[in-house]
Design a protein around this motif. Sequence first.
Motif, PDB file in Angstrom:
ATOM      1  N   UNK A 185     -59.400 -15.598  -8.994  1.00 23.68           N
ATOM      2  CA  UNK A 185     -57.799 -15.436  -9.481  1.00 23.68           C
ATOM      3  C   UNK A 185     -57.307 -14.039  -9.412  1.00 23.68           C
ATOM      4  N   UNK A 186     -58.113 -12.982  -8.964  1.00 26.98           N
ATOM      5  CA  UNK A 186     -57.659 -11.699  -9.007  1.00 26.98           C
ATOM      6  C   UNK A 186     -58.004 -10.920 -10.159  1.00 26.98           C
ATOM      7  N   UNK A 187     -58.653 -11.546 -11.152  1.00 26.94           N
ATOM      8  CA  UNK A 187     -59.197 -10.791 -12.368  1.00 26.94           C
ATOM      9  C   UNK A 187     -60.365  -9.958 -11.919  1.00 26.94           C
ATOM     10  N   UNK A 188     -60.968  -8.972 -12.988  1.00 21.84           N
ATOM     11  CA  UNK A 188     -61.913  -8.226 -12.818  1.00 21.84           C
ATOM     12  C   UNK A 188     -63.239  -8.993 -13.144  1.00 21.84           C
ATOM     13  N   UNK A 189     -64.283  -9.077 -12.387  1.00 21.36           N
ATOM     14  CA  UNK A 189     -65.447  -9.617 -12.559  1.00 21.36           C
ATOM     15  C   UNK A 189     -66.317  -8.935 -13.103  1.00 21.36           C
TER      16      UNK A 189
END
Length: 409
Positions: free
Chosen positions: A154-158
């Motif tokens: 989703x483009x979030x930072x993992x």
Amino acid sequence: MTEKIYAYVGNWGFAPAPKGISIFQFNQETGAMALIETIRYDIAAGQLCLDAKNRILYAVNECGERRGEIGGGGYLLAFRINPETGGLTLINEKESLLPEPSYLCLDKSGKYLLTCHCADPWHVTKIKKNEDGTFQNEVLFDDTAIVMFRIREDGGIGDVCDVAITPGTGGNGPNSRKNVDPVTNHIQLVQVISRLHAVVQSPGGGMFVACDKGMDKLIAFKLDRNQEKIVITDEYVTEEVACFPRYGTFHPTLPVFYANNENLAQLNCFHYDEDAGKLELFCKVKLLSEEVGLIEGKPVGAQDILIHPDGRTLYVTLCGLNQIVVLSVGEDGIPAVKQNIPSGGNLPRGINISPDGRFLVSGNMVSGDITTFFIHENGMLESTGKLYKAVSPSAIQFFRAGMDDAAAQ
């Protein structure tokens, strides 16, 4: 279909005043900027990174302490861009693991986000008992590192997948000393701890360079994407002590990398071997035609640097004199100064070029304003005469969008 251009401005400063991210609508015909809103006044967004294709803006919160704690480091944030309004919606926030995350670089694969840390210049003294029963003390400093995060679908930072800690001398090197900014009283340790200020990727994506102003060096590295590892491949230590390598940029087509210096009005120019991950200095270029001495007790040095997409012109900002230096770039990659123009504000910390290449925008941090310039065919600048009120502009990213679809620049 009507096209919209948004300018995202990250605000940063020494004072504990509100900062945040300001969203402007940019008029690509006139260079005018209209403020839409400023969000997240609680974060020191000293640097921004844009994933235009996926409509994601990444930002640092350049702080040294976790919320509610003493120490613990800063944060990275991911925002989704609304292409119709320019608005930002937080996707998630991650701890950066160390104090003062100072830069963001999205790997060209889109799978990894890299950050580096400037670190707090503080220390602790610990008592240590030796094996023979005697006692001694040792001085400890914060770690400094390049940290590699996975990017979620989703483009979030993992999660963090690797860390490369960059060592200092701990104050025991031949050039180690404490340097204090005479204007801000900000401590700048010289060759004591690593203080990473930027990490940038080559156009081909196979090589990165980090600027370490604490240890007066540049660090080249590659990514082993199969193993999800950072691999250090080369280091260059500057001849000038306490020049503080700050930011760098790669030429878009030539195998050349340019680095500026926060404490010295000079560019260092390197040839690079992308496959080997190696740097080789080939020239130094002075940004001023004559020595100007100290201004308010400190040397004139650089802030931001960028190269025009056509590769023919390089731009560097100078604090102290509050100038933008324009350099022509020859076919051999060697820059030559051809213009020094006032930035129109105090401490031009961040600059960028509009998506069509016709305007340069300067964020003047201390005076809290943004100035704009026409870019002529030969790369030289001309002030538009316009000044736009801002908070404490430090980093600027442009996003280009249509009414119903994003157009990645």
